[in-house]
Motif scaffolding. Structure first.
Motif, PDB file in Angstrom:
ATOM      1  N   GLU A  39       0.838  -1.216   0.000  1.00  0.00           N
ATOM      2  CA  GLU A  39       0.000   0.000   0.000  1.00  0.00           C
ATOM      3  C   GLU A  39       0.862   1.251   0.000  1.00  0.00           C
ATOM      4  O   GLU A  39       0.642   2.169  -0.798  1.00  0.00           O
ATOM      5  CB  GLU A  39      -0.895   0.036   1.239  1.00  0.00           C
ATOM      6  CG  GLU A  39      -2.146  -0.788   1.157  1.00  0.00           C
ATOM      7  CD  GLU A  39      -2.960  -0.669   2.423  1.00  0.00           C
ATOM      8  OE1 GLU A  39      -3.570   0.394   2.647  1.00  0.00           O
ATOM      9  OE2 GLU A  39      -2.978  -1.646   3.197  1.00  0.00           O
ATOM     10  N   ALA A  42       2.689   1.607  -3.289  1.00  0.00           N
ATOM     11  CA  ALA A  42       1.779   2.020  -4.362  1.00  0.00           C
ATOM     12  C   ALA A  42       1.484   3.512  -4.271  1.00  0.00           C
ATOM     13  O   ALA A  42       1.444   4.210  -5.289  1.00  0.00           O
ATOM     14  CB  ALA A  42       0.482   1.210  -4.303  1.00  0.00           C
ATOM     15  N   GLU A  43       1.281   4.007  -3.050  1.00  0.00           N
ATOM     16  CA  GLU A  43       1.017   5.433  -2.863  1.00  0.00           C
ATOM     17  C   GLU A  43       2.219   6.269  -3.279  1.00  0.00           C
ATOM     18  O   GLU A  43       2.060   7.376  -3.781  1.00  0.00           O
ATOM     19  CB  GLU A  43       0.644   5.711  -1.410  1.00  0.00           C
ATOM     20  CG  GLU A  43      -0.737   5.196  -1.042  1.00  0.00           C
ATOM     21  CD  GLU A  43      -1.034   5.272   0.442  1.00  0.00           C
ATOM     22  OE1 GLU A  43      -0.195   5.782   1.218  1.00  0.00           O
ATOM     23  OE2 GLU A  43      -2.116   4.789   0.830  1.00  0.00           O
ATOM     24  N   ALA A  50       6.070  -2.411  -4.543  1.00  0.00           N
ATOM     25  CA  ALA A  50       4.667  -2.819  -4.390  1.00  0.00           C
ATOM     26  C   ALA A  50       4.463  -4.208  -4.977  1.00  0.00           C
ATOM     27  O   ALA A  50       3.833  -5.074  -4.350  1.00  0.00           O
ATOM     28  CB  ALA A  50       3.740  -1.806  -5.052  1.00  0.00           C
ATOM     29  N   SER A 100      -3.531   1.623  -4.193  1.00  0.00           N
ATOM     30  CA  SER A 100      -3.515   1.313  -2.766  1.00  0.00           C
ATOM     31  C   SER A 100      -4.892   0.900  -2.244  1.00  0.00           C
ATOM     32  O   SER A 100      -4.987   0.067  -1.344  1.00  0.00           O
ATOM     33  CB  SER A 100      -2.955   2.483  -1.953  1.00  0.00           C
ATOM     34  OG  SER A 100      -3.749   3.630  -2.107  1.00  0.00           O
ATOM     35  N   LYS A 104      -5.697  -2.338  -0.089  1.00  0.00           N
ATOM     36  CA  LYS A 104      -6.279  -2.169   1.244  1.00  0.00           C
ATOM     37  C   LYS A 104      -7.469  -3.092   1.480  1.00  0.00           C
ATOM     38  O   LYS A 104      -7.623  -3.643   2.572  1.00  0.00           O
ATOM     39  CB  LYS A 104      -6.707  -0.706   1.445  1.00  0.00           C
ATOM     40  CG  LYS A 104      -7.266  -0.432   2.819  1.00  0.00           C
ATOM     41  CD  LYS A 104      -7.650   1.022   2.983  1.00  0.00           C
ATOM     42  CE  LYS A 104      -8.198   1.261   4.377  1.00  0.00           C
ATOM     43  NZ  LYS A 104      -8.574   2.658   4.572  1.00  0.00           N
TER      44      LYS A 104
END
Length: 120
Positions: A39, A42-43, A50, A100, A104
């Motif tokens: 996560e 990815a952000e 990731a 993300s 999640k």
């Protein structure tokens, strides 16, 4: 043994002395940790990190699937297998999208599963 190896030795002892229930919980925690890393990566648009973390989480889910005892586990094992299969599909999609929010959703499901195992 150097001090840097102490966490590894502790983790190894924790695994070697764990009950089957505790091993399942440790697998969930490993997958959750990797999904948290995915996560964050990815952000930050760190696609390689990731992807690697998502693959590690997929490997853990695969391991959970391989340990299911369908003969003795009956309907519970069948339901867990379907859930793990769904999670694998979602993690593959998340690895393609690198979003993300996609990651999640799977992490939250695993946290709920882990919490359920902890209550048993």
């Amino acid at each position: 043994m150097g001090y840097r190896n102490v966490p590894n030795v502790y983790k190894q002892n924790q695994i070697l002395n764990a009950t089957p229930k505790k091993l399942v919980i440790l697998l969930y925690e490993g997958a959750i940790k990797n999904l948290k890393l995915a996560e964050i990566a990815a952000e930050e648009k760190n696609i390689e990190t990731a992807g690697n973390a998502l693959i590690k989480a997929q490997n853990i889910i695969s391991e959970l699937m391989s340990t299911l005892d369908f003969e003795n586990g009956g309907e519970v094992a069948q339901n867990l297998n379907q859930l793990y299969d769904y999670l694998m599909t979602e993690l593959i999609k998340a690895n393609v999208s690198k979003q993300s929010d996609d990651i999640k959703r799977s992490r939250v499901m695993l946290e709920e599963l882990r919490d359920t195992w902890m209550e048993i």
